[in-house]
Enzyme design. Structure first.
Site, mmCIF file in Angstrom:
data_model
loop_
_atom_site.group_PDB
_atom_site.id
_atom_site.type_symbol
_atom_site.label_atom_id
_atom_site.label_comp_id
_atom_site.label_asym_id
_atom_site.label_seq_id
_atom_site.Cartn_x
_atom_site.Cartn_y
_atom_site.Cartn_z
ATOM 1 N N TYR A 94 -2.205 -3.562 0.581
ATOM 2 C CA TYR A 94 -3.075 -3.663 1.747
ATOM 3 C C TYR A 94 -2.651 -2.606 2.769
ATOM 4 O O TYR A 94 -1.535 -2.073 2.717
ATOM 5 C CB TYR A 94 -2.974 -5.068 2.359
ATOM 6 N N VAL A 196 -17.378 -13.074 4.586
ATOM 7 C CA VAL A 196 -18.114 -12.109 5.404
ATOM 8 C C VAL A 196 -19.601 -12.197 5.110
ATOM 9 O O VAL A 196 -20.434 -12.195 6.023
ATOM 10 C CB VAL A 196 -17.602 -10.671 5.168
ATOM 11 N N GLY A 286 -14.723 -3.415 1.632
ATOM 12 C CA GLY A 286 -13.901 -4.003 0.581
ATOM 13 C C GLY A 286 -14.199 -3.334 -0.742
ATOM 14 O O GLY A 286 -15.150 -2.555 -0.864
ATOM 15 N N GLY A 287 -13.371 -3.635 -1.747
ATOM 16 C CA GLY A 287 -13.551 -3.022 -3.062
ATOM 17 C C GLY A 287 -13.217 -3.982 -4.183
ATOM 18 O O GLY A 287 -12.294 -3.740 -4.970
ATOM 19 N N MET A 288 -13.953 -5.077 -4.272
ATOM 20 C CA MET A 288 -13.647 -6.120 -5.243
ATOM 21 C C MET A 288 -13.639 -5.618 -6.682
ATOM 22 O O MET A 288 -12.860 -6.096 -7.512
ATOM 23 C CB MET A 288 -14.655 -7.270 -5.104
ATOM 24 N N TRP A 311 -12.747 -1.432 8.951
ATOM 25 C CA TRP A 311 -11.559 -2.281 8.846
ATOM 26 C C TRP A 311 -11.327 -2.877 10.219
ATOM 27 O O TRP A 311 -11.157 -2.160 11.201
ATOM 28 C CB TRP A 311 -10.359 -1.450 8.390
#
Length: 373
Positions: A94, A196, A286-288, A311
């Site tokens: 992170y 979100v 995000g980047g799931m 962010w």
């Protein structure tokens, strides 16, 4: 020694504290004591000493809590969710990593027990949430500095307060900061069942914006569709349905979206771009899928699309604490008006943290795991 909360390892087992279910039922209770100091006590906390698989590195520890001094605030945590950012932080991938060993959790709500003599903005009985990430909320009690906390009203549900400081703030800022949207405009997003995503649906509805919500296909897709529409979603589509050419006809009564919100990456983000109006913006937060965002040259040139990132921690760095507090209070107003509810959630006692961690990392899980103290 843990810097945040000034905790030290305790050798003896901590006594069980007042259970959250009772605090949950009487969440309007105010502490009767207004003493400026609290006696040292021991607390329980979910601690990790190394980065790695959360199920393996997180442990329930007994910690000692120091006495309150100066601008310190003694907080009894009520509830704290498990967010994807919490998992990423424990894994070590992170953008913000606390010093180890560290207490997990970036979000939650607690009740002030006692304050130091230099504290002016909080008093016992107040509810507080973290002002920034990395505070370590997965614990029964802690001593924080006053500047690390933001007071929130006590007339909102505990689960709403516990999940207020990250997902709804992210949703609101993305809707407000990148395109000048007007009532009737549309927004398209993927990962629409995420925390979100659910906040985007509700806040957009309050702003009279239309939402096109994309989710992964699953066995209970109709149940999920009904739930998202119950929150105010206008359209709910699977990733596969969005790729079908005939899907464009579904949106014939809507203006093309000027804003796309991407939490997945890969092919999913490419599909969002295809449906954007000329000059529109896609915001990635995000980047799931753990795949890069790919934009075709033709979309960039002939549609003049814009690619941005968001962010919340960076937004806070660029704005004052008062501006963040104003954002939080704006969302509290929506909660009071019934226009913003907590995401689907499951209460899990702190001692059952392994169950909560495992559930939070399973695919197709729309229920936010909230640890109760």
């Amino acid at each position: 020694m843990l810097v945040s909360g000034r905790l030290t390892w305790a050798r003896s087992r901590a006594p069980l504290l007042e259970s959250l279910p009772e605090a949950w039922r009487r969440h309007g209770h105010r502490a009767s004591s207004y003493s400026a100091f609290s006696e040292p006590s021991r607390v329980r906390a979910l601690v990790y000493g190394n980065h790695g698989d959360p199920a393996k590195v997180v442990q329930l520890k007994n910690l000692e809590l120091s006495a309150v001094e100066g601008s310190d605030v003694h907080v009894r945590m009520l509830a704290a969710p498990i967010n994807p950012s919490d998992i990423n932080m424990i894994q070590g991938n992170y953008g913000l990593l606390p010093k180890l060993p560290a207490v997990g959790g970036n979000e939650g709500v607690g009740e002030v027990v006692a304050v130091g003599p230099s504290v002016s903005g909080l008093r016992p009985g107040d509810w507080v949430i973290p002002a920034n990430a990395g505070l370590g909320t997965w614990r029964t009690e802690a001593v924080f500095s006053e500047e690390a906390l933001i007071g929130v009203p006590k007339d909102i549900p505990v689960q709403s307060a516990a999940t207020l400081g990250v997902n709804p703030c992210t949703a609101y800022r993305m809707l407000m900061d990148f395109e000048h949207l007007q009532p009737g405009d549309s927004v398209i997003q993927n990962a629409s069942n995420s925390g979100v995503g659910q906040a985007v649906i509700q806040i957009a509805s309050a702003l009279r914006l239309k939402t096109i919500n994309v989710v992964r296909d699953r066995p209970d897709i109709q149940k999920l569709t009904d739930r998202l529409k119950g929150l105010g979603a206008d359209y709910v589509l699977t990733e596969e349905e969005l790729r079908m050419p005939e899907t464009k006809a579904v949106f014939k009564d809507l203006p093309l979206p000027r804003l796309a919100l991407n939490c997945v990456g890969g092919k999913s983000s490419t599909e969002l771009l295809r449906h954007l109006a000329p000059g529109g913006t896609m915001v990635t937060y995000g980047g799931m899928a753990r795949q890069p965002v790919t934009a075709s040259v033709s979309l960039l040139i002939f549609k003049d699309l814009k690619l941005r990132g968001f962010w919340l921690s960076q937004w806070k760095k660029n704005h004052t604490p008062d501006e963040f507090k104003e954002l939080v209070l704006t969302l509290c107003t929506l909660i009071r008006q019934g226009q913003l509810t907590a995401p689907a959630w499951s209460k899990v006692p702190l001692q059952d943290y392994q169950q909560a961690l495992e559930a939070s990392m399973k695919p197709f899980v729309s229920s936010k795991q909230i640890l109760t103290m």
